[in-house]
Design a protein around this motif. Structure first.
Motif, mmCIF file in Angstrom:
data_model
loop_
_atom_site.group_PDB
_atom_site.id
_atom_site.type_symbol
_atom_site.label_atom_id
_atom_site.label_comp_id
_atom_site.label_asym_id
_atom_site.label_seq_id
_atom_site.Cartn_x
_atom_site.Cartn_y
_atom_site.Cartn_z
ATOM 1 N N GLY A 155 25.921 -16.418 -50.322
ATOM 2 C CA GLY A 155 25.735 -16.713 -48.621
ATOM 3 C C GLY A 155 27.040 -17.416 -48.038
ATOM 4 N N PHE A 156 27.773 -16.644 -47.226
ATOM 5 C CA PHE A 156 29.018 -17.244 -46.793
ATOM 6 C C PHE A 156 29.040 -17.164 -45.251
ATOM 7 N N GLY A 157 27.884 -16.662 -44.638
ATOM 8 C CA GLY A 157 28.005 -16.565 -42.976
ATOM 9 C C GLY A 157 29.131 -15.746 -42.500
ATOM 10 N N MET A 158 29.959 -16.437 -41.653
ATOM 11 C CA MET A 158 30.986 -15.662 -41.063
ATOM 12 C C MET A 158 32.358 -15.977 -41.841
ATOM 13 N N GLY A 159 32.432 -16.881 -42.968
ATOM 14 C CA GLY A 159 33.536 -16.905 -43.969
ATOM 15 C C GLY A 159 34.338 -17.972 -43.651
ATOM 16 N N GLU A 160 34.467 -18.627 -42.540
ATOM 17 C CA GLU A 160 35.400 -19.758 -42.127
ATOM 18 C C GLU A 160 35.595 -20.510 -43.274
ATOM 19 N N ALA A 161 34.405 -21.267 -43.917
ATOM 20 C CA ALA A 161 34.386 -22.343 -44.836
ATOM 21 C C ALA A 161 35.027 -21.604 -46.221
ATOM 22 N N THR A 162 34.532 -20.342 -46.427
ATOM 23 C CA THR A 162 35.111 -19.633 -47.605
ATOM 24 C C THR A 162 36.586 -19.550 -47.656
ATOM 25 N N ALA A 163 37.065 -18.941 -46.577
ATOM 26 C CA ALA A 163 38.731 -18.841 -46.504
ATOM 27 C C ALA A 163 39.349 -20.164 -46.503
ATOM 28 N N ALA A 164 38.582 -21.133 -45.793
ATOM 29 C CA ALA A 164 39.327 -22.487 -45.946
ATOM 30 C C ALA A 164 39.297 -23.099 -47.426
ATOM 31 N N MET A 165 38.336 -22.944 -48.155
ATOM 32 C CA MET A 165 38.322 -23.461 -49.635
ATOM 33 C C MET A 165 39.431 -22.508 -50.548
ATOM 34 N N ALA A 166 39.223 -21.325 -50.189
ATOM 35 C CA ALA A 166 40.293 -20.454 -50.997
ATOM 36 C C ALA A 166 41.463 -20.896 -50.674
ATOM 37 N N ALA A 167 42.060 -21.030 -49.382
ATOM 38 C CA ALA A 167 43.417 -21.383 -49.022
ATOM 39 C C ALA A 167 43.744 -23.057 -49.661
ATOM 40 N N ALA A 168 42.726 -23.958 -49.659
ATOM 41 C CA ALA A 168 42.895 -25.114 -50.111
ATOM 42 C C ALA A 168 43.090 -25.160 -51.895
ATOM 43 N N ASP A 169 42.531 -24.136 -52.524
ATOM 44 C CA ASP A 169 42.765 -24.220 -53.891
ATOM 45 C C ASP A 169 42.918 -22.847 -54.376
ATOM 46 N N ASN A 208 39.564 -18.507 -58.072
ATOM 47 C CA ASN A 208 38.998 -17.351 -57.444
ATOM 48 C C ASN A 208 37.528 -17.361 -56.984
ATOM 49 N N ILE A 209 37.089 -16.812 -55.712
ATOM 50 C CA ILE A 209 35.971 -16.827 -55.060
ATOM 51 C C ILE A 209 35.411 -15.729 -55.004
ATOM 52 N N LEU A 210 34.181 -15.370 -55.676
ATOM 53 C CA LEU A 210 33.468 -14.036 -55.632
ATOM 54 C C LEU A 210 32.382 -14.571 -54.497
ATOM 55 N N ALA A 211 32.474 -14.131 -53.252
ATOM 56 C CA ALA A 211 31.680 -14.386 -52.107
ATOM 57 C C ALA A 211 30.568 -13.287 -51.892
#
Length: 264
Positions: A85-99, A103-106
């Motif tokens: 569950g990632f909604g519109m993905g903003e937080a997922t993209a931010a975490m992927a960029a920071a680390d 890998n993130i399977l969203a």
């Protein structure tokens, strides 16, 4: 205003022929109570274009027909975290960029969010994101090998607030038992919710489960860790006076996590 495309109505041909399927697993698996409702609502032209262009390379339909090789999926052998569950993905993209070394399977069923996250990944040059479409239970049970995940993130899942719907909540003992078989020893489970009764249930079932141990000293809820960005949804909840609770639990190294036929 951006032009949008309505994907909620049935069509004779798929709106995205090379994009996410409407029901990837179909009727191949048993009927059960689901913790989510598919939301194939209006997709902007930009999101639709991202789905058409990027889904073949970065998307995954969860059909349950094969066991994934995560190194092949991502093109590297970095640790992989599953986000449900990632909604519109903003937080997922931010975490992927920071680390970038993780890998993130969203996974989500929200078509506009899938397109938006693909757009964000491309715009920011994030090659450590793959977007899954479908039921995360089928993904865990049928498509992921034992001990293959370095972490699990469940942020702001549907709280199903009515008592008669509590059985639809994702974080239940049965789900945790399944997840434990796919999480390697030491993997971090991180949940967050702004629905306090659900937070209490999460804390209760995670604390009681022998496969997990609370990372927060003294038990209970943890402060929001720096690596979890505050989302727009979370901000709206805080403005309404909601209390956001984070839970951080570690996969116990030596707990029994056999991959039984019943769990497959």
């Amino acid at each position: 205003m951006s032009e949008s495309i309505d994907v909620s109505a049935p069509a004779k041909t798929p709106r995205f022929p090379d994009g996410p399927a409407a029901d990837p697993a179909g009727s191949h698996f048993e009927r059960r109570i689901r913790s989510f409702q598919p939301r194939r609502s209006r997709v902007t032209t930009g999101q639709a274009e991202a789905l058409r262009r990027l889904w073949p390379a970065w998307g995954l339909d969860i059909d349950g027909h094969c066991v994934l090789d995560l190194a092949e999926l991502f093109g590297n052998d970095r640790p992989t975290v599953l986000e449900i569950g990632f909604g519109m993905g903003e937080a997922t993209a931010a975490m992927a960029a920071a680390d970038p070394e993780t890998n993130i399977l969203a996974v989500d069923v929200h078509t506009p969010g899938q397109g938006n996250l693909l757009n964000l990944a491309e715009a920011r040059g994030l090659n450590n994101i793959r977007v899954g479409n479908g039921d995360a239970i089928i993904l865990l049970r049928e498509m992921l090998p034992p001990d293959s995940l370095a972490g699990l993130r469940v942020y702001f899942p549907d709280p199903w607030p009515k008592k008669r719907h509590h059985k639809r909540r994702l974080i239940q003992p049965e789900f945790l038992t399944l997840a434990a078989t796919r999480l390697r020893p030491g993997a971090l489970v991180h949940c967050a919710t702004d629905w306090e009764p659900y937070a209490e249930q999460m804390l209760e079932v995670l604390t009681a489960h022998p496969g997990f141990a609370n990372e927060h000293p003294g038990g209970g809820f943890a402060p929001r860790p720096d690596f979890r960005p505050r989302t727009r949804f979370e901000g709206q909840g805080l403005e309404k006076g909601h209390v956001v609770n984070d839970l951080l639990f570690r996969r116990v190294p030596h707990a029994d996590h056999r991959d039984t036929e019943e769990q497959r």
